[in-house]
Design a protein around this motif. Structure first.
Motif, PDB file in Angstrom:
ATOM      1  N   PHE A  19       0.787  -1.176  -0.036  1.00  0.00           N
ATOM      2  CA  PHE A  19       0.092   0.160   0.050  1.00  0.00           C
ATOM      3  C   PHE A  19       0.941   1.188  -0.027  1.00  0.00           C
ATOM      4  O   PHE A  19       1.432   1.516   0.931  1.00  0.00           O
ATOM      5  CB  PHE A  19      -0.998  -0.095   1.307  1.00  0.00           C
ATOM      6  N   ARG A  20       0.999   1.671  -1.197  1.00  0.00           N
ATOM      7  CA  ARG A  20       1.840   3.015  -1.207  1.00  0.00           C
ATOM      8  C   ARG A  20       1.382   4.444  -1.517  1.00  0.00           C
ATOM      9  O   ARG A  20       2.020   5.493  -1.528  1.00  0.00           O
ATOM     10  CB  ARG A  20       2.651   2.844  -2.881  1.00  0.00           C
ATOM     11  N   GLU A  21       0.004   4.388  -1.277  1.00  0.00           N
ATOM     12  CA  GLU A  21      -0.771   5.593  -1.381  1.00  0.00           C
ATOM     13  C   GLU A  21      -0.564   6.505  -0.182  1.00  0.00           C
ATOM     14  O   GLU A  21      -0.943   6.005   0.739  1.00  0.00           O
ATOM     15  CB  GLU A  21      -2.158   5.548  -1.650  1.00  0.00           C
ATOM     16  N   VAL A  22      -0.146   7.646  -0.107  1.00  0.00           N
ATOM     17  CA  VAL A  22       0.149   8.718   0.687  1.00  0.00           C
ATOM     18  C   VAL A  22      -1.094   9.344   0.966  1.00  0.00           C
ATOM     19  O   VAL A  22      -1.254  10.205  -0.248  1.00  0.00           O
ATOM     20  CB  VAL A  22       1.579   9.441   0.569  1.00  0.00           C
ATOM     21  N   SER A  23      -1.688   9.468   1.902  1.00  0.00           N
ATOM     22  CA  SER A  23      -2.849  10.576   1.907  1.00  0.00           C
ATOM     23  C   SER A  23      -2.809  11.670   2.741  1.00  0.00           C
ATOM     24  O   SER A  23      -3.476  12.567   2.519  1.00  0.00           O
ATOM     25  CB  SER A  23      -3.931   9.632   2.614  1.00  0.00           C
ATOM     26  N   SER A  24      -1.453  11.771   3.557  1.00  0.00           N
ATOM     27  CA  SER A  24      -1.093  13.076   3.859  1.00  0.00           C
ATOM     28  C   SER A  24       0.418  13.304   4.190  1.00  0.00           C
ATOM     29  O   SER A  24       1.056  12.154   4.703  1.00  0.00           O
ATOM     30  CB  SER A  24      -1.690  13.274   5.470  1.00  0.00           C
ATOM     31  N   HIS A  25       0.963  14.237   3.638  1.00  0.00           N
ATOM     32  CA  HIS A  25       2.548  14.316   3.569  1.00  0.00           C
ATOM     33  C   HIS A  25       3.180  14.777   4.805  1.00  0.00           C
ATOM     34  O   HIS A  25       2.446  15.324   5.890  1.00  0.00           O
ATOM     35  CB  HIS A  25       3.040  15.064   2.394  1.00  0.00           C
ATOM     36  N   PHE A  26       4.403  14.720   4.962  1.00  0.00           N
ATOM     37  CA  PHE A  26       5.072  15.599   6.177  1.00  0.00           C
ATOM     38  C   PHE A  26       5.170  16.972   5.942  1.00  0.00           C
ATOM     39  O   PHE A  26       5.431  17.443   4.971  1.00  0.00           O
ATOM     40  CB  PHE A  26       6.542  14.884   6.016  1.00  0.00           C
ATOM     41  N   GLY A  27       5.055  17.682   6.997  1.00  0.00           N
ATOM     42  CA  GLY A  27       4.879  19.100   7.040  1.00  0.00           C
ATOM     43  C   GLY A  27       3.724  19.813   7.311  1.00  0.00           C
ATOM     44  O   GLY A  27       2.659  18.916   7.836  1.00  0.00           O
ATOM     45  N   LEU A  28       3.526  21.123   6.882  1.00  0.00           N
ATOM     46  CA  LEU A  28       2.354  21.733   7.240  1.00  0.00           C
ATOM     47  C   LEU A  28       1.323  21.329   6.503  1.00  0.00           C
ATOM     48  O   LEU A  28       1.328  21.072   5.200  1.00  0.00           O
ATOM     49  CB  LEU A  28       2.647  23.206   7.046  1.00  0.00           C
ATOM     50  N   ARG A  29       0.051  21.070   7.095  1.00  0.00           N
ATOM     51  CA  ARG A  29      -1.071  20.646   6.306  1.00  0.00           C
ATOM     52  C   ARG A  29      -2.380  21.314   6.828  1.00  0.00           C
ATOM     53  O   ARG A  29      -2.326  21.769   7.842  1.00  0.00           O
ATOM     54  CB  ARG A  29      -1.189  19.064   6.482  1.00  0.00           C
ATOM     55  N   LYS A  30      -3.533  21.110   6.211  1.00  0.00           N
ATOM     56  CA  LYS A  30      -4.633  21.762   6.838  1.00  0.00           C
ATOM     57  C   LYS A  30      -5.291  20.944   7.743  1.00  0.00           C
ATOM     58  O   LYS A  30      -5.249  19.599   7.696  1.00  0.00           O
ATOM     59  CB  LYS A  30      -5.766  21.483   5.460  1.00  0.00           C
ATOM     60  N   ASN A  31      -5.718  21.134   8.657  1.00  0.00           N
ATOM     61  CA  ASN A  31      -6.379  20.669   9.896  1.00  0.00           C
ATOM     62  C   ASN A  31      -7.599  19.811   9.638  1.00  0.00           C
ATOM     63  O   ASN A  31      -8.454  20.260   9.102  1.00  0.00           O
ATOM     64  CB  ASN A  31      -6.825  21.619  11.148  1.00  0.00           C
ATOM     65  N   PRO A  32      -7.348  18.433   9.497  1.00  0.00           N
ATOM     66  CA  PRO A  32      -8.376  17.389   9.201  1.00  0.00           C
ATOM     67  C   PRO A  32      -9.805  17.615  10.123  1.00  0.00           C
ATOM     68  O   PRO A  32     -10.571  17.030   9.659  1.00  0.00           O
ATOM     69  CB  PRO A  32      -7.878  16.050   9.013  1.00  0.00           C
ATOM     70  N   PHE A  33      -9.389  18.223  11.261  1.00  0.00           N
ATOM     71  CA  PHE A  33     -10.483  18.180  12.459  1.00  0.00           C
ATOM     72  C   PHE A  33     -10.965  19.557  12.729  1.00  0.00           C
ATOM     73  O   PHE A  33     -11.998  19.598  13.398  1.00  0.00           O
ATOM     74  CB  PHE A  33      -9.887  17.429  13.612  1.00  0.00           C
TER      75      PHE A  33
END
Length: 297
Positions: free
Chosen positions: A177-191
């Motif tokens: 399973f190689r699909e990356v759903s969230s990368h390292f670093g700054l991201r939008k808060n999923p909650f």
């Protein structure tokens, strides 16, 4: 009032020609930087590996040349004396074992094989012997013993280098399973609103998929770890640790020694999670680093 979406424009210019402008979204810019960071990480790793093995490679090259020189001297002595004495046969057998040991060290270091057999016989005892001095079996025996001592000095250095290399995490914790759903670093808060720092990679995978260790080591934590939910943390030595979060089940206990590829747990959605996936963090010197540079085999 309409809300404008942020765009970045990249201009490519050619002397004497027209300029080309490319509009990129923030996501595209982030992915571009992640891709470039991955390339830089891979280049740094390959450079580190080459640098760590270069001194050993030079020493093994020198040992190979010394074994070749002694082989020439043995062949010359055999030519002069005809039948080999018992001492000569013992010396020849010891040199044969040394050649095999040198090649085994080269193989373990990932270096190409190098023949240490004499390419041709040379007059007057072979190259490198003192001018006017007959080699003699006593002299050759002492030379072979010296080569053995030097080889025994190289082996511990190689063992340390290989152990450091083995401790470096590599490959995917979920091989299929190689699909990356969230990368390292700054991201939008999923909650909720705003952004947050994400200290690893999230891999999409079905509930219950086996999660595997990416390097040998010792389990230092296995249990509930707050936002990570059920998680496993492994210490690989040489400053490397990995963390596997949001598991549905644990397959190891604290203090257990694990091998690369061993199942640590099963994918789940425990802790701060929106669905089944694996959170994977790589620590170097106690600091979370981008795992993208470590997931390549």
């Amino acid at each position: 009032m309409p809300r404008h979406r942020t765009r970045y424009t990249l201009f490519l210019t050619r002397t004497g020609g027209r300029s080309l402008g490319l509009e990129l979204t923030p996501l595209a810019v982030g992915l571009l930087f992640l891709f470039l960071g991955g390339l830089l990480g891979l280049g740094a790793y390959l450079g580190y590996k080459a640098a760590s093995l270069r001194p050993l490679e030079r020493r093994l090259e020198a040992l190979s040349e010394e074994a070749r020189r002694l082989s020439l001297a043995l062949e010359e002595e055999r030519r002069k004396n005809g039948a080999l004495s018992q001492k000569a046969r013992e010396t020849e057998e010891e040199l044969r074992k040394l050649k095999e040991a040198i090649e085994e060290l080269r193989r373990r270091a990932g270096l190409p094989p190098k023949s240490v057999r004499p390419a041709r016989l040379e007059p007057q005892g072979g190259p490198g012997l003192p001018p006017g001095e007959e080699p003699g079996w006593a002299f050759l025996k002492e030379e072979v013993l010296g080569l053995r001592r030097e080889l025994e000095g190289v082996q511990p250095a190689l063992e340390r280098t290989l152990a450091r290399e083995a401790a470096r995490p590599r490959g995917l914790p979920l091989p299929y399973f190689r699909e990356v759903s969230s990368h390292f670093g700054l991201r939008k808060n999923p909650f909720g609103r705003g952004s947050e720092f994400h200290d690893g990679l999230d891999f999409s995978a079905p509930y219950g998929a086996p999660v595997r260790a990416t390097a040998p080591g010792v389990v230092v934590r296995a249990g509930w770890m707050g936002a990570y939910g059920l998680a496993v943390q492994v210490d690989h030595g040489y400053g490397y640790q990995t963390l596997y979060g949001h598991l549905s089940r644990l397959e190891v206990r604290p203090g257990e020694r694990v091998q690369r590829g061993q199942v640590l747990g099963r994918v789940g959605s425990t802790g701060r999670s929106t669905g089944p996936h694996l959170h994977y963090t790589v620590f170097q010197g106690g600091v979370a680093v981008d795992p993208s540079a470590y997931i390549k085999e």
